[in-house]
Design an enzyme around this catalytic site. Sequence first.
Site, PDB file in Angstrom:
ATOM      1  N   VAL A 108      30.678  20.569  18.167  1.00  0.00           N
ATOM      2  CA  VAL A 108      29.856  21.761  18.351  1.00  0.00           C
ATOM      3  C   VAL A 108      28.759  21.788  17.295  1.00  0.00           C
ATOM      4  O   VAL A 108      29.012  21.549  16.117  1.00  0.00           O
ATOM      5  CB  VAL A 108      30.720  23.037  18.240  1.00  0.00           C
ATOM      6  CG1 VAL A 108      29.865  24.300  18.284  1.00  0.00           C
ATOM      7  CG2 VAL A 108      31.776  23.062  19.346  1.00  0.00           C
ATOM      8  N   CYS A 109      27.549  22.098  17.736  1.00  0.00           N
ATOM      9  CA  CYS A 109      26.406  22.161  16.834  1.00  0.00           C
ATOM     10  C   CYS A 109      25.820  23.572  16.885  1.00  0.00           C
ATOM     11  O   CYS A 109      25.050  23.901  17.786  1.00  0.00           O
ATOM     12  CB  CYS A 109      25.354  21.129  17.244  1.00  0.00           C
ATOM     13  SG  CYS A 109      23.913  21.131  16.163  1.00  0.00           S
ATOM     14  N   ILE A 110      26.253  24.406  15.939  1.00  0.00           N
ATOM     15  CA  ILE A 110      25.648  25.727  15.772  1.00  0.00           C
ATOM     16  C   ILE A 110      25.374  25.915  14.282  1.00  0.00           C
ATOM     17  O   ILE A 110      26.043  25.327  13.431  1.00  0.00           O
ATOM     18  CB  ILE A 110      26.522  26.882  16.332  1.00  0.00           C
ATOM     19  CG1 ILE A 110      27.930  26.861  15.752  1.00  0.00           C
ATOM     20  CG2 ILE A 110      26.533  26.857  17.850  1.00  0.00           C
ATOM     21  CD1 ILE A 110      28.807  28.036  16.175  1.00  0.00           C
TER      22      ILE A 110
ATOM     23  N   HIS B 175      26.804  24.457   9.871  1.00  0.00           N
ATOM     24  CA  HIS B 175      26.045  23.540   9.033  1.00  0.00           C
ATOM     25  C   HIS B 175      26.251  23.906   7.570  1.00  0.00           C
ATOM     26  O   HIS B 175      26.366  25.084   7.235  1.00  0.00           O
ATOM     27  CB  HIS B 175      24.566  23.576   9.396  1.00  0.00           C
ATOM     28  CG  HIS B 175      24.308  23.100  10.789  1.00  0.00           C
ATOM     29  ND1 HIS B 175      23.171  23.409  11.486  1.00  0.00           N
ATOM     30  CD2 HIS B 175      25.059  22.332  11.630  1.00  0.00           C
ATOM     31  CE1 HIS B 175      23.222  22.849  12.689  1.00  0.00           C
ATOM     32  NE2 HIS B 175      24.363  22.198  12.796  1.00  0.00           N
TER      33      HIS B 175
ATOM     34  N   ASN C 111      24.274  22.460  23.203  1.00  0.00           N
ATOM     35  CA  ASN C 111      24.651  22.552  21.789  1.00  0.00           C
ATOM     36  C   ASN C 111      25.995  21.918  21.474  1.00  0.00           C
ATOM     37  O   ASN C 111      26.598  22.208  20.440  1.00  0.00           O
ATOM     38  CB  ASN C 111      24.613  24.009  21.331  1.00  0.00           C
ATOM     39  CG  ASN C 111      23.285  24.657  21.672  1.00  0.00           C
ATOM     40  OD1 ASN C 111      23.236  25.568  22.478  1.00  0.00           O
ATOM     41  ND2 ASN C 111      22.198  24.151  21.111  1.00  0.00           N
TER      42      ASN C 111
END
Length: 169
Positions: free
Chosen positions: A91-93, A97, A84
Amino acid sequence: MAATTSQASLLLQKQLRDLAKHPVDGFSAGLVDDSNVFEWQVTIIGPPDTLYDGGYFNAIMSFPQNYPNSPPSVRFTSEMWHPNVYPDGRVCISILHPPGEDPNGYELASERWTPVHTVESIVLSIISMLSSPNDESPANIEAAKEWREKREDFKKKVRRIVRKSQEML
């Protein structure tokens, strides 16, 4: 715009003061430069009993001028190998978004950014992410593939970055 910026600035100053008064286990946070409350340096301590245990991982948290209406971006500046985390450290959580419906249909609006999130809740979500990788919608395809198919190789890479992070202290 100036009113929004000053509100964001006041809120971030308050969150910084609160963290200074009441530190939270697992991370430390402060400003990159005292003259800019919109750029934070965060050090996340690898969560106990995980592959990242004992590591010290630095990240930059960049807040938009209209915070808390829009989420900050978070980018690890320390090396990171995780499904992730994009190869460039972003960081991609879900909570990072933008608010509203997911144009791709993967996330519920309730899983995305809301203005109630704070620096503390964001970092605690990142710590949780380190504990439980989500390989269903990965940011780093190679890390996710290795996590699923070659777990021992994945663990070896993570142990190496944990050691490297300790040497950087």
